[in-house]
Design an enzyme around this catalytic site. Sequence first.
Site, PDB file in Angstrom:
ATOM      1  N   ASP A  29      -5.027  76.305  29.075  1.00 47.44           N
ATOM      2  CA  ASP A  29      -4.521  76.929  30.302  1.00 47.44           C
ATOM      3  C   ASP A  29      -4.003  75.810  31.211  1.00 47.44           C
ATOM      4  OD1 ASP A  29      -5.273  79.846  31.950  1.00 47.44           O
ATOM      5  OD2 ASP A  29      -4.541  78.111  33.083  1.00 47.44           O
ATOM      6  N   ILE A  30      -2.814  76.009  31.735  1.00 44.84           N
ATOM      7  CA  ILE A  30      -2.151  74.972  32.525  1.00 44.84           C
ATOM      8  C   ILE A  30      -2.871  74.734  33.867  1.00 44.84           C
ATOM      9  CG2 ILE A  30      -0.445  76.412  33.759  1.00 44.84           C
ATOM     10  CD1 ILE A  30       0.412  73.186  31.933  1.00 44.84           C
ATOM     11  N   HIS A  93      -4.188  87.823  26.270  1.00 47.72           N
ATOM     12  CA  HIS A  93      -4.771  86.490  26.087  1.00 47.72           C
ATOM     13  C   HIS A  93      -6.250  86.529  26.421  1.00 47.72           C
ATOM     14  CE1 HIS A  93      -2.900  86.847  30.064  1.00 47.72           C
ATOM     15  NE2 HIS A  93      -3.879  86.084  30.541  1.00 47.72           N
ATOM     16  N   HIS A  95      -9.310  84.202  27.628  1.00 49.72           N
ATOM     17  CA  HIS A  95      -9.670  82.920  28.243  1.00 49.72           C
ATOM     18  C   HIS A  95     -10.982  82.449  27.616  1.00 49.72           C
ATOM     19  CE1 HIS A  95      -7.027  83.235  31.949  1.00 49.72           C
ATOM     20  NE2 HIS A  95      -7.114  84.518  31.659  1.00 49.72           N
TER      21      HIS A  95
HETATM   22  P1  AMP Z   1      -4.258  86.271  33.709  1.00 51.77           P
HETATM   23  O1  AMP Z   1      -2.967  86.944  33.253  1.00 51.77           O
HETATM   24  O2  AMP Z   1      -4.689  86.751  35.047  1.00 51.77           O
HETATM   25  O3  AMP Z   1      -5.343  86.396  32.672  1.00 51.77           O
HETATM   26  O4  AMP Z   1      -3.948  84.722  33.881  1.00 51.77           O
HETATM   27  C1  AMP Z   1      -2.923  84.065  33.169  1.00 51.77           C
HETATM   28  C2  AMP Z   1      -3.334  82.646  32.886  1.00 51.77           C
HETATM   29  O5  AMP Z   1      -2.255  82.008  32.215  1.00 51.77           O
HETATM   30  C3  AMP Z   1      -3.637  81.803  34.139  1.00 51.77           C
HETATM   31  O6  AMP Z   1      -4.938  81.236  34.022  1.00 51.77           O
HETATM   32  C4  AMP Z   1      -2.537  80.733  34.136  1.00 51.77           C
HETATM   33  O7  AMP Z   1      -2.995  79.487  34.608  1.00 51.77           O
HETATM   34  C5  AMP Z   1      -2.141  80.693  32.678  1.00 51.77           C
HETATM   35  N1  AMP Z   1      -0.775  80.252  32.448  1.00 51.77           N
HETATM   36  C6  AMP Z   1       0.345  80.742  33.028  1.00 51.77           C
HETATM   37  N2  AMP Z   1       1.435  80.097  32.561  1.00 51.77           N
HETATM   38  C7  AMP Z   1       0.996  79.177  31.680  1.00 51.77           C
HETATM   39  C8  AMP Z   1       1.626  78.199  30.856  1.00 51.77           C
HETATM   40  N3  AMP Z   1       2.964  78.023  30.865  1.00 51.77           N
HETATM   41  N4  AMP Z   1       0.859  77.419  30.060  1.00 51.77           N
HETATM   42  C9  AMP Z   1      -0.494  77.581  30.038  1.00 51.77           C
HETATM   43  N5  AMP Z   1      -1.151  78.485  30.779  1.00 51.77           N
HETATM   44  C10 AMP Z   1      -0.420  79.279  31.596  1.00 51.77           C
END
Ligand code: AMP
Length: 130
Positions: A29-30, A93, A95
């Site tokens: 996760d970024i 996704h 986590h």
């Molecule tokens: P959620 O949709 O609420 O489960 O969160 C989406 C997750 O994706 C967040 O924790 C972001 O930090 C992560 N995220 C968004 N864009 C990217 C990316 N380009 N690379 C890695 N992680 C990402």
Amino acid sequence: MATIFTRIINGEIPCYKIAEDENYFAFLDINPVKKGHTLVIPKVEDDYIFNLDDQTLAGLTLFAKKVAIAIQKAIPCKRVGVAVMGMEVPHTHIHLVPMESEGDLNFAKGKLKLEPSEMEAIAEKIRKAF
Ligand code: AMP
């Protein structure tokens, strides 16, 4: 229009990749809540985890298990926590978060900003343990 995660899978957007097979992909996760915070995704695009067919969901869970085992080997932690939200990115996704205490799964608490070199070092450690 492809989701941002499909574009990551396709190599159009960079990521700190952990692992991949025919159907699943894992990357850091970024904006991690903890060092080693990893996302595990199916290659098929679906916004909601419980819309996945049984086989894809089962495979995603088993792939996440392998990634979680690698995270625990690479990053000292009590256990690897699991969260599914999808409030931000419309591509299923999971986590995976290395945890020391319950509060480590509080995503509202704020996120870390790590240097690219540290992110790459973390990814490399988890990759080696995979
Ligand atoms: P959620 O949709 O609420 O489960 O969160 C989406 C997750 O994706 C967040 O924790 C972001 O930090 C992560 N995220 C968004 N864009 C990217 C990316 N380009 N690379 C890695 N992680 C990402």
